[in-house]
Scaffold this motif. Structure first.
Motif, PDB file in Angstrom:
ATOM      1  N   CYS A 108       0.480  -1.283   0.169  1.00 13.74           N
ATOM      2  CA  CYS A 108       0.294   0.188  -0.037  1.00 13.74           C
ATOM      3  C   CYS A 108       1.351   1.618  -0.142  1.00 13.74           C
ATOM      4  O   CYS A 108       0.549   2.572  -0.457  1.00 13.74           O
ATOM      5  CB  CYS A 108      -0.730  -0.119   1.202  1.00 13.74           C
ATOM      6  N   CYS A 109       2.333   1.643   0.298  1.00 13.17           N
ATOM      7  CA  CYS A 109       2.737   2.137   1.159  1.00 13.17           C
ATOM      8  C   CYS A 109       3.244   3.083  -0.538  1.00 13.17           C
ATOM      9  O   CYS A 109       3.707   4.119  -1.526  1.00 13.17           O
ATOM     10  CB  CYS A 109       3.783   2.024   1.958  1.00 13.17           C
ATOM     11  N   PRO A 110       4.395   2.490  -1.026  1.00 10.08           N
ATOM     12  CA  PRO A 110       4.530   2.553  -2.313  1.00 10.08           C
ATOM     13  C   PRO A 110       3.858   2.722  -3.364  1.00 10.08           C
ATOM     14  O   PRO A 110       4.214   3.537  -4.278  1.00 10.08           O
ATOM     15  CB  PRO A 110       5.610   1.133  -2.777  1.00 10.08           C
ATOM     16  N   MET A 111       2.812   2.098  -3.528  1.00  8.23           N
ATOM     17  CA  MET A 111       1.150   2.516  -4.173  1.00  8.23           C
ATOM     18  C   MET A 111       0.778   3.765  -4.392  1.00  8.23           C
ATOM     19  O   MET A 111       0.720   3.879  -5.126  1.00  8.23           O
ATOM     20  CB  MET A 111      -0.016   1.120  -3.894  1.00  8.23           C
ATOM     21  N   GLU A 112       1.028   4.291  -2.463  1.00  6.26           N
ATOM     22  CA  GLU A 112       0.265   5.477  -2.889  1.00  6.26           C
ATOM     23  C   GLU A 112       0.880   6.597  -3.438  1.00  6.26           C
ATOM     24  O   GLU A 112       0.904   7.849  -3.872  1.00  6.26           O
ATOM     25  CB  GLU A 112      -0.838   5.212  -1.510  1.00  6.26           C
ATOM     26  N   LEU A 113       2.164   6.027  -2.740  1.00  8.35           N
ATOM     27  CA  LEU A 113       3.777   7.031  -3.277  1.00  8.35           C
ATOM     28  C   LEU A 113       3.521   7.747  -4.534  1.00  8.35           C
ATOM     29  O   LEU A 113       2.917   8.875  -4.851  1.00  8.35           O
ATOM     30  CB  LEU A 113       4.958   7.174  -2.671  1.00  8.35           C
ATOM     31  N   ALA A 114       3.611   6.369  -5.870  1.00 11.89           N
ATOM     32  CA  ALA A 114       3.319   6.562  -6.795  1.00 11.89           C
ATOM     33  C   ALA A 114       1.866   7.313  -7.403  1.00 11.89           C
ATOM     34  O   ALA A 114       1.426   7.817  -7.842  1.00 11.89           O
ATOM     35  CB  ALA A 114       3.291   4.907  -8.091  1.00 11.89           C
ATOM     36  N   VAL A 153      11.337   4.951  -1.667  1.00  7.31           N
ATOM     37  CA  VAL A 153      10.124   4.419  -2.568  1.00  7.31           C
ATOM     38  C   VAL A 153       8.815   3.566  -0.607  1.00  7.31           C
ATOM     39  O   VAL A 153       7.366   3.874  -1.710  1.00  7.31           O
ATOM     40  CB  VAL A 153      10.833   2.639  -2.795  1.00  7.31           C
ATOM     41  N   ASN A 154       9.405   3.809   0.586  1.00 10.17           N
ATOM     42  CA  ASN A 154       8.838   3.515   1.255  1.00 10.17           C
ATOM     43  C   ASN A 154       7.958   4.462   1.950  1.00 10.17           C
ATOM     44  O   ASN A 154       8.511   4.495   3.690  1.00 10.17           O
ATOM     45  CB  ASN A 154       9.619   2.115   2.757  1.00 10.17           C
ATOM     46  N   LEU A 220       3.164  14.498   2.851  1.00 10.36           N
ATOM     47  CA  LEU A 220       4.978  13.425   3.120  1.00 10.36           C
ATOM     48  C   LEU A 220       4.968  12.908   1.984  1.00 10.36           C
ATOM     49  O   LEU A 220       6.696  12.851   1.913  1.00 10.36           O
ATOM     50  CB  LEU A 220       4.944  12.668   4.735  1.00 10.36           C
ATOM     51  N   GLN A 221       4.050  12.092   1.742  1.00  9.25           N
ATOM     52  CA  GLN A 221       4.553  11.330  -0.377  1.00  9.25           C
ATOM     53  C   GLN A 221       4.922  12.739  -1.128  1.00  9.25           C
ATOM     54  O   GLN A 221       5.691  12.304  -1.891  1.00  9.25           O
ATOM     55  CB  GLN A 221       3.309  10.441   0.317  1.00  9.25           C
TER      56      GLN A 221
END
Length: 282
Positions: A108-114, A153-154, A220-221
């Motif tokens: 979820c975290c890398p996906m939402e960052l992208a 990425v995280n 933050l992202q």
């Protein structure tokens, strides 16, 4: 079967809700000194006018790939955890949901960052003049990894964990309580409307319980877009946000989020429940 049901439900939810998510992110991270959008509906209008209808679907590749898989994990882990816990009680529903929320954060975290970086790309620019930094969600993650490594990425992992663990606990607890009180039985002619209502309200309850954390996570992202960083930590982001915008900062984008939460989670939960009833009628 829980995994497959979650996968199908996740895809249905993404198609319904991504435009609302784009608006939510834009409102959460816009500058308080020079805001581009006056509110949810103005944001919708501006994106469509400046970036076309497709502007609302920026970054959908990441959640479409990720959320279908994430929902497979969430419903699979939740279902298996419930079987391990044995008794079907509201507390066990909360614990199983919290366990599922924690485990899916890895994806979820890398996906939402992208998704966030893609949604911020070309903000306020005309479609024809918009210069794309990232070609797609995978290109976005690859570029972040090249510049910042695995840590980049995280980015936002801690806030994602703080949001998702209790959030999914509330999600499954609310759905369990609502379906019990509404009497969602297979022979009920109104079962589908009841499932849609229970799923939609569960999504709203989940978001309301953790929304302030989501605002900080989005900031933050989105931080570092354009090469300029504003925040050094979660506490620094929280402190600066409150100092500049007051406590109302934690409601930024909430209208869009709740408008999205009902149809997305109504579609997701109803799809999952009906699929499982079809393959496991007992």
């Amino acid at each position: 079967m829980d995994f497959l049901a979650g996968c199908i439900g996740g895809a249905a939810g993404v198609l319904v809700g991504h435009p609302f998510d784009t608006v939510k992110v834009r409102l959460q991270v816009q500058s308080v000194d020079k805001p581009l959008y006056r509110g949810t509906f103005h944001c919708f209008q501006s994106i469509i006018r400046q970036e076309s209808m497709f502007g609302l679907y920026k970054g959908i590749g990441s959640p479409m790939m990720g959320l279908t898989f994430i929902n497979a994990i969430v419903f699979g882990v939740q279902g298996n955890t419930m079987r391990m816990l044995g008794e079907d009680t509201p507390m066990n529903q909360f614990l199983a949901g919290a366990a599922a929320g924690t485990i899916q954060c890895v994806i979820c975290c890398p996906m939402e960052l992208a998704k966030t970086r893609m949604q911020m790309q070309g903000t306020g620019e005309k479609k024809s003049s918009s210069r794309k930094v990232y070609k797609n969600s995978l290109d976005c993650l690859a570029r972040i990894y090249q510049r910042e490594g695995l840590r980049g990425v995280n980015r936002g992992m801690v806030t994602t964990l703080i949001r998702e663990t209790p959030g999914f606990g509330v999600y499954f607890l609310a759905y369990d309580l609502l379906t019990r009180s509404l009497g969602c039985e297979p022979e009920d002619p109104y079962m589908i409307p009841k499932l849609l209502f229970a799923g939609g309200m569960s999504g709203i309850a989940s978001w309301l319980s953790t929304y302030p954390v989501d605002v900080i996570k989005s900031r933050l992202q989105a931080d570092g877009v354009g090469g300029k960083y504003q925040y050094s930590s979660i506490m620094d982001c929280t402190r600066k946000s409150i100092q500049r915008e007051g406590w109302r900062v934690f409601t930024r984008g909430l209208t869009s989020t709740l408008l999205r939460a009902f149809p997305v989670n109504a579609a997701t939960f109803a799809t999952v429940t009906l699929f499982l009833l079809h393959v496991r009628p007992i």
